[in-house]
Design an enzyme around this catalytic site. Sequence first.
Site, PDB file in Angstrom:
ATOM      1  N   ASP A 100       3.597   2.531  -5.954  1.00  0.00           N
ATOM      2  CA  ASP A 100       2.857   3.376  -6.899  1.00  0.00           C
ATOM      3  C   ASP A 100       3.814   3.827  -8.044  1.00  0.00           C
ATOM      4  O   ASP A 100       5.015   3.321  -7.990  1.00  0.00           O
ATOM      5  CB  ASP A 100       2.217   4.765  -6.192  1.00  0.00           C
ATOM      6  CG  ASP A 100       3.216   5.814  -5.686  1.00  0.00           C
ATOM      7  OD1 ASP A 100       4.480   5.360  -5.749  1.00  0.00           O
ATOM      8  OD2 ASP A 100       2.966   6.645  -5.448  1.00  0.00           O
ATOM      9  N   ASP A 274      -0.356   8.415   2.794  1.00  0.00           N
ATOM     10  CA  ASP A 274       1.123   8.258   2.761  1.00  0.00           C
ATOM     11  C   ASP A 274       1.558   9.524   3.156  1.00  0.00           C
ATOM     12  O   ASP A 274       1.202  10.699   2.524  1.00  0.00           O
ATOM     13  CB  ASP A 274       1.853   7.584   1.594  1.00  0.00           C
ATOM     14  CG  ASP A 274       1.843   8.153   0.502  1.00  0.00           C
ATOM     15  OD1 ASP A 274       2.621   9.150   0.243  1.00  0.00           O
ATOM     16  OD2 ASP A 274       0.639   8.256  -0.320  1.00  0.00           O
TER      17      ASP A 274
END
Length: 443
Positions: A100, A274
């Site tokens: 990301d 996450d």
Amino acid sequence: MKFLYADTQDFVDADFDFAEERYSVGRDKNHTDVYAHELMSEPPYDGLLVSISAVRQAPGVPKSKVRYSTAQEQRMLRDGVRRYLRFGGPRFKDMMIMGDCGAFAYADLVRPPFTPREVFDFYDEAEFTHGVAPDHIIFDCDLNDPKIPKAPGNLVGSDADRHVAGVQERYQITLDNAKRFIEISKASDFPFVPIGPVQGWSPASMAQAAQSLEAMGYTYLAIGGMVPLKVPAIKAVVRAIRDRIKPDTQLHILGFAKADSIDEFTDFGITSFDSTSPLIRAFKDAKANYYLEQPSGKMAYYTAIRVPQTLGSHRLMKGIKEGLYKPEVLAGLEAKALEALRGFDTGDKNAKLTAKAVMAYHRAIETPLYSDEAKREAKLAATHQALDETLEVAPWKRCTCDICRKVGVEVIIFRSNNHNRRRGFHNLGAYHRHVQRTLRQAP
């Protein structure tokens, strides 16, 4: 539901000598130190997440946010992220490695510092399995679902107008970047799974963004901006999104800081999330430093036993230079505290004598810092209580993970990186097992 750990370059010396406080012979931090998934026989997570903002320096991004050197970034791109993180081979071949942009790192910028093409090329070259399009974080979350963002009450006039316009611009930037990102992915025949980032100022606006991302062709969405929110707000956002998207569209929660409440999210169809919370709490939480799952399935938390290094603590060294402490006195009390804890671990010392030795060191450290005796005694009493609770349970003796079995009491001592990160690794393993058990017991 898969638990991903967000990589922060956390590793330890596998053969660190705790008794002598000495690194192993021939130690090379970048090549011989090990990650949690190497140190433990069972990987303590289902995959890894790596943020480009932690790897690559970009204009406007604070250097403190970048954890990789240029040489390390080049090696990751050359060898591939799986080989670089030593997350390959039969044990890990089916596990995710998601990329990301790490939007928190550039939250103060007008626009993300990375273009969709740059981000795509980074994921592609490093061979990520999944990659999130570049987003721009929105911190607002109004559960009343206004059609347009509302400025905080402390902003009025032009300041309020700028805030509203800024939120709307970030919303559109995120969608525009996502559109371009999936177009590049389609033209390149999808070398990894593209993930559409969801940003918004309310549950309804985020649900609308999710629908827009689905229309672009995304089948996996990542919900951003959740870190500062409380559990009810996160649930409201996820529920609104899930109600507006297809049942088989996958969802990821980015930066799920409320990981301890995972049991409240088992019925939302979440594919992955996450978190770094279990590791970070090992050395940043005031009390809950050590995780231990109970037979009931609940998680218990214990306070690590602080025995700072006399000559390694910046605070103590400053005190020594200012004449507050005598180094030989502190060093002697420090050695006795460590000796007592290690004797307690082997059965040579009882809890009372161990606590006495540890508290003697704490009293020596705390006394010069307080002119108010009552405040000092209150602080020492709180430390003593937490110490007694930890020694009474001796949680590291109840854990069967590789780390606790190998290093024993060292895992509960709040001291060096090799102590504290091992405790963090233990926490990751305990939390991973907790997630798996929670999912098995979910209705």
